[in-house]
Enzyme design. Structure first.
Site, PDB file in Angstrom:
ATOM      1  N   SER A 201      43.721  66.095  91.093  1.00 55.40           N
ATOM      2  CA  SER A 201      43.117  67.008  92.064  1.00 55.40           C
ATOM      3  C   SER A 201      44.211  67.778  92.801  1.00 55.40           C
ATOM      4  O   SER A 201      44.937  68.551  92.195  1.00 55.40           O
ATOM      5  CB  SER A 201      42.218  66.219  93.027  1.00 55.40           C
ATOM      6  OG  SER A 201      41.519  67.085  93.885  1.00 55.40           O
ATOM      7  N   THR A 202      44.379  67.533  94.101  1.00 52.78           N
ATOM      8  CA  THR A 202      45.356  68.274  94.904  1.00 52.78           C
ATOM      9  C   THR A 202      46.759  68.147  94.311  1.00 52.78           C
ATOM     10  O   THR A 202      47.239  67.047  94.077  1.00 52.78           O
ATOM     11  CB  THR A 202      45.372  67.740  96.342  1.00 52.78           C
ATOM     12  OG1 THR A 202      44.040  67.661  96.829  1.00 52.78           O
ATOM     13  CG2 THR A 202      46.204  68.632  97.245  1.00 52.78           C
ATOM     14  N   HIS A 228      39.885  68.909  89.674  1.00 49.85           N
ATOM     15  CA  HIS A 228      38.898  69.409  90.628  1.00 49.85           C
ATOM     16  C   HIS A 228      39.177  70.873  90.939  1.00 49.85           C
ATOM     17  O   HIS A 228      40.180  71.202  91.585  1.00 49.85           O
ATOM     18  CB  HIS A 228      38.936  68.586  91.917  1.00 49.85           C
ATOM     19  CG  HIS A 228      38.587  67.151  91.714  1.00 49.85           C
ATOM     20  ND1 HIS A 228      39.044  66.149  92.537  1.00 49.85           N
ATOM     21  CD2 HIS A 228      37.820  66.531  90.776  1.00 49.85           C
ATOM     22  CE1 HIS A 228      38.563  64.985  92.126  1.00 49.85           C
ATOM     23  NE2 HIS A 228      37.823  65.190  91.056  1.00 49.85           N
ATOM     24  N   MET A 329      43.527  64.142  96.382  1.00 56.22           N
ATOM     25  CA  MET A 329      42.938  63.667  97.617  1.00 56.22           C
ATOM     26  C   MET A 329      41.651  62.912  97.304  1.00 56.22           C
ATOM     27  O   MET A 329      40.927  63.259  96.377  1.00 56.22           O
ATOM     28  CB  MET A 329      42.645  64.862  98.526  1.00 56.22           C
ATOM     29  CG  MET A 329      42.216  64.523  99.934  1.00 56.22           C
ATOM     30  SD  MET A 329      42.149  66.015 100.964  1.00 56.22           S
ATOM     31  CE  MET A 329      40.746  66.875 100.295  1.00 56.22           C
ATOM     32  N   ASP A 332      38.204  59.740  93.782  1.00 56.63           N
ATOM     33  CA  ASP A 332      37.528  59.961  92.504  1.00 56.63           C
ATOM     34  C   ASP A 332      38.398  59.393  91.385  1.00 56.63           C
ATOM     35  O   ASP A 332      39.602  59.620  91.341  1.00 56.63           O
ATOM     36  CB  ASP A 332      37.288  61.459  92.283  1.00 56.63           C
ATOM     37  CG  ASP A 332      36.437  61.731  91.047  1.00 56.63           C
ATOM     38  OD1 ASP A 332      35.593  60.879  90.711  1.00 56.63           O
ATOM     39  OD2 ASP A 332      36.614  62.799  90.438  1.00 56.63           O
TER      40      ASP A 332
END
Length: 415
Positions: A201-202, A228, A329, A332
């Site tokens: 993600s991030t 994401h 972050m 998940d």
């Protein structure tokens, strides 16, 4: 009289520099920042050149940077910021357009910490502020290490790329002191994965930009990735990675067979599932597992979700899966990683010092699910090492690709 201990002073608010050529957007971002007592506006600038002139004087903890601006655009400004010795987190503010998505992907791969989409179609200014704050504030808090534990810890000088910087303060790896529920276990000697799953993600585009080009054209397994990101962005991410990787990289499509030597990026706003059989009536040409794209409810507030990919892939491949959880972050991928390990799969997690935000990999590491916790620049070689047995057992699985000409000289790292 017993002296009372002096209460600890509350942490000072994180100082945010807002850079946008639109006065309306600057005012909107100012309202978002001011909506949280842990944040304060350090200053504003209407273009990149003006921002570069004031960074040293306002000393921001994070910069909100517009993608498209006159005088100096966001990408050029970002590169100038990254050329400085200090490592300030930068969140790009992008419009949901083809141009905005393309430039944002380039910025994320060039060291931007994260991005936020500018609000569109909101009925009022208050609604726009609320929608933007819901997305932006948690990212600011995570990247300035002010978020809740569920957001994970962040580097004080995110982004984490390049992997080391002479200006970066020395850090003790958090993984050295973790109270694991169970200690990391080395992968079994006979492990031969049939597929690689990656959740990120991030900080993901920069991490993938470093990791995936390290895998050779002769790599014998399919790689399935959940990043994401909205739909428009995942398309440009796949195109950019395809131009940089020896392997074929493309956005996943409904009913597509999962082929060795291909990298599939989950389509934004669609879950990517793995199915043993195609649901398409005219699909009879391949016995390979296929990809299913669904619009089921988000999981962990995410669509696509890492948990969905890991869970459905485990049902098809059982224990022959190599899972990788990279910077991001939230948590998940935690439930999916547990399922993967229960089936006998192997799991790698990125370590804290090289993660932009150590939320997703940190959750997996702290749960004792990771077989190995590694810095980003060591993960590609570990994937190759663990895949070497699959290469020896199935040398004829891969399809011929024009980019593979001359790739036979690539050596495999044996266990």
């Amino acid at each position: 009289m017993i002296p009372q201990p002096t209460p600890a002073a509350p942490p000072r608010p994180a100082r945010i520099l807002i850079v946008d050529d639109s006065a309306v957007m600057r005012a909107l971002l100012r309202s978002v920042v001011s909506s949280d007592s842990r944040l304060e506006v350090a200053g504003t600038a209407s273009d990149g050149a003006s921002a570069l002139r004031v960074i040293d004087s306002v000393r921001p903890d994070l910069i909100l940077l517009d993608v498209e601006m006159p005088v100096m655009d966001g990408l050029s400004t970002l590169r100038q910021i990254r050329a400085r010795p200090t490592r300030i987190p930068v969140i790009m503010c992008s419009s949901l357009t083809q141009r905005g998505a393309q430039v944002t992907i380039e910025a994320l791969a060039s060291g931007a910490s994260d991005y936020v989409a500018k609000p569109t179609g909101q009925p009022s200014r208050e609604a726009a502020v609320q929608a933007l704050a819901q997305d932006l504030v948690p990212k600011i808090l995570a990247l300035t290490a002010l978020g809740s534990p569920s957001h994970g810890s962040a580097r004080g000088h995110a982004s984490a790329f390049p992997l080391s910087s002479p200006a970066a303060p020395p850090r003790t790896p958090v993984t050295a002191n973790l109270a694991f529920s169970t200690p990391p276990q080395q992968p079994p000697s006979g492990f031969a994965p049939a597929a690689v799953l990656i959740g990120v993600s991030t900080g993901g585009p920069a991490a993938l930009d470093l990791l995936l080009p390290g895998l050779p054209a002769a790599f014998p397994l399919p790689i399935l990735i959940v990043q994401h990101m909205p739909e428009l962005f995942t398309k440009h991410l796949a195109e950019r990675l395809d131009s940089r990787c020896p392997l074929r990289v493309h956005e996943a499509a409904e009913g597509e067979p999962v082929r060795p030597g291909h990298i599939y990026i989950a389509k934004g706003d669609w879950h990517m599932e793995v199915s043993a059989h195609s649901a398409m009536p005219d699909h009879h040409s391949s016995s390979a597992p296929v990809l299913r794209l669904t619009r089921q409810a988000p999981e962990n507030h995410c669509r696509p979700s890492v948990d969905v990919l890991f869970r459905t892939a485990a049902a098809v491949y059982s224990g022959r899966l190599l899972g990788v959880i990279l910077t991001g972050m939230g948590h998940d991928g935690l439930a999916g990683s547990r399922i993967l390990r229960q089936h006998g799969g192997v799991l790698l997690a990125q370590d804290e010092p090289t993660s932009a935000v150590w939320g997703m990999p940190g959750a997996v590491a702290q749960a004792g699910l990771a077989n190995r916790i590694l810095p980003l620049n060591a993960i590609a070689s570990e994937i190759l090492r663990l895949s070497a047995r699959s290469q020896r057992e199935a040398p004829d699985l891969r399809e011929t690709d024009p980019r593979e000409a001359g790739a036979s000289g690539i050596g495999w790292v044996t266990p």
